[in-house]
Scaffold this active site. Structure first.
Site, PDB file in Angstrom:
ATOM      1  N   GLU A 131       0.828  -1.209   0.000  1.00 28.16           N
ATOM      2  CA  GLU A 131       0.000   0.000   0.000  1.00 28.16           C
ATOM      3  C   GLU A 131       0.863   1.261   0.000  1.00 28.16           C
ATOM      4  O   GLU A 131       0.598   2.236   0.715  1.00 28.16           O
ATOM      5  CB  GLU A 131      -0.983  -0.017   1.176  1.00 28.16           C
ATOM      6  N   GLU A 285      -5.894  -8.799  -0.856  1.00 27.99           N
ATOM      7  CA  GLU A 285      -6.613  -8.912   0.414  1.00 27.99           C
ATOM      8  C   GLU A 285      -8.084  -8.646   0.181  1.00 27.99           C
ATOM      9  O   GLU A 285      -8.457  -7.684  -0.496  1.00 27.99           O
ATOM     10  CB  GLU A 285      -6.132  -7.881   1.445  1.00 27.99           C
TER      11      GLU A 285
END
Length: 376
Positions: A131, A285
């Protein structure tokens, strides 16, 4: 962010949608065969978790086809040796700039974390950072973001130099990279990351890798409840396909049966607006929390079981379903996560995404294979 849904079940597909559908169908048929076995993310931010050896045993008991690691730990990789499980390993964010600036560091990382274990451990993905584009407010974070593609390039160069051809290099991105998501056809990336997304998409596309997404319908649904907006239907967020809710994109004419497809296609359209129609999708995810604070509505075992079992059926179907904009495309998917991680900060949901308790017993019934009824 406004979440607005229209009841347009009988809306005719527009000419534009037909063109998009035809184009994406051609893409889907041209793909190489990709495994649709489900993956699980194995995070270890807990002080009560099983040993790596026991954790890999449990991973096999779950019949997982893939595992995502948030590091490249030697002990874990050793225990995965000889197992029929595809592995994703991660380069830490604070290693990115050094690797980007120094090919020797890239070589060292690859030799230590890949060559030492490959091919007995089936490493298939190297995820550079985690991220990275979510936080670029400081000079250091921005520099790491700028160094992302150079680091990916150096690592891939070393892997190629070793004659290894079946490891993809990419990076996981959170959905906070999006400026708008709904309707999908209007989706776009945040303006401040355009100059970072362009070289990233160019590199991922040029190396036939995947854009890995951390994508959580739970978060979009809970935000719609909390902000008193036009609320997203819970069944729609839980992937109860066709129950109580469908959504038709007013521009493309594509009909959506669940929120996950909407969110995935928002990325497809945002990439297309930057000139990249053909970048492969993967889910690094996704999941649903099974517990939370009193104000975290919908975080319970029933919803978590519903979401994950529906997800598994959706993503492991043969032939692949894909999304309205990418019909028939296999989307490699990792469920978050194998265990609760009690050392994470933030609201209670942060610590309650696990499929298994520390003793290995199931938190709720789930069937990773997608075949038959969920069982414990």
């Amino acid at each position: 962010m406004m979440f607005v849904f229209f009841d347009m079940k009988n809306h005719k597909v527009t000419k534009m949608a037909f063109v998009f559908l035809s184009f994406f169908c051609l893409i889907g048929f041209s793909r190489a065969v990709v495994s649709n076995r489900m993956g699980i993310s194995y995070g270890r931010l807990g002080n009560n978790l099983p040993t790596p050896a026991r954790s890999i045993e449990l991973l096999q008991t779950l019949n997982a086809g893939r595992v995502k690691l948030y590091d490249a730990d030697h002990e874990v990789l050793n225990h995965l040796s000889g197992k029929p499980i595809d592995v994703a390993i991660t380069v830490a964010n604070d290693e990115i700039s050094g690797i980007a600036a120094n090919q020797h560091l890239a070589d060292q990382w690859v030799y230590e974390h890949i060559i030492a274990h490959y091919p007995n451990t089936r490493i298939r993905y190297v995820l550079v950072g985690n991220e990275v584009l979510s936080t670029i407010s400081t000079a250091q974070d921005l520099q790491i973001a700028r160094d992302l593609v150079p680091a990916m390039r150096r690592i891939r160069n070393t892997i190629k130099a070793q004659g290894i051809k079946n490891i993809k290099v990419t990076t996981p991105l959170a959905m906070d990279m999006m400026e708008t998501m709904f309707p999908p056809s209007n989706a776009s990336f945040r303006t401040e990351i355009h100059d970072l997304m362009l070289p990233l998409l160019k590199y991922i596309n040029g190396t036939k890798s995947y854009i890995f997404l951390d994508i959580y319908p739970y978060l979009a649904w809970s935000e719609s409840q909390r902000d008193n907006q036009t609320a997203i239907n819970l069944d729609y967020a839980l992937l109860k396909s066709g129950i109580n809710q469908t959504y038709t994109d007013p521009n493309s004419g594509f009909v959506y049966n669940d929120l996950l497809d909407q969110m995935l296609d928002s990325v497809v359209y945002a990439m297309a607006k930057l000139g990249y129609n053909d970048v492969l999708l993967a889910i690094a995810e996704t999941g649903w929390p099974h517990a939370g604070d009193a104000n975290e509505f919908g975080a319970n075992k029933e919803n978590a079981a519903e979401y994950n079992n529906n997800l598994i059926k959706k993503m492991s179907t043969v032939p692949a379903v894909g999304t309205p904009a990418r019909p028939g495309e296999v989307i490699p998917t990792f469920i978050f996560s194998m265990f609760d991680e009690n050392q994470k900060y933030g609201p209670a949901t942060e610590r309650h995404w696990g499929l298994l308790n520390p003793d290995g017993s199931p938190v709720y019934q789930v069937n990773i294979t997608g075949q038959g009824a969920p069982s414990d």
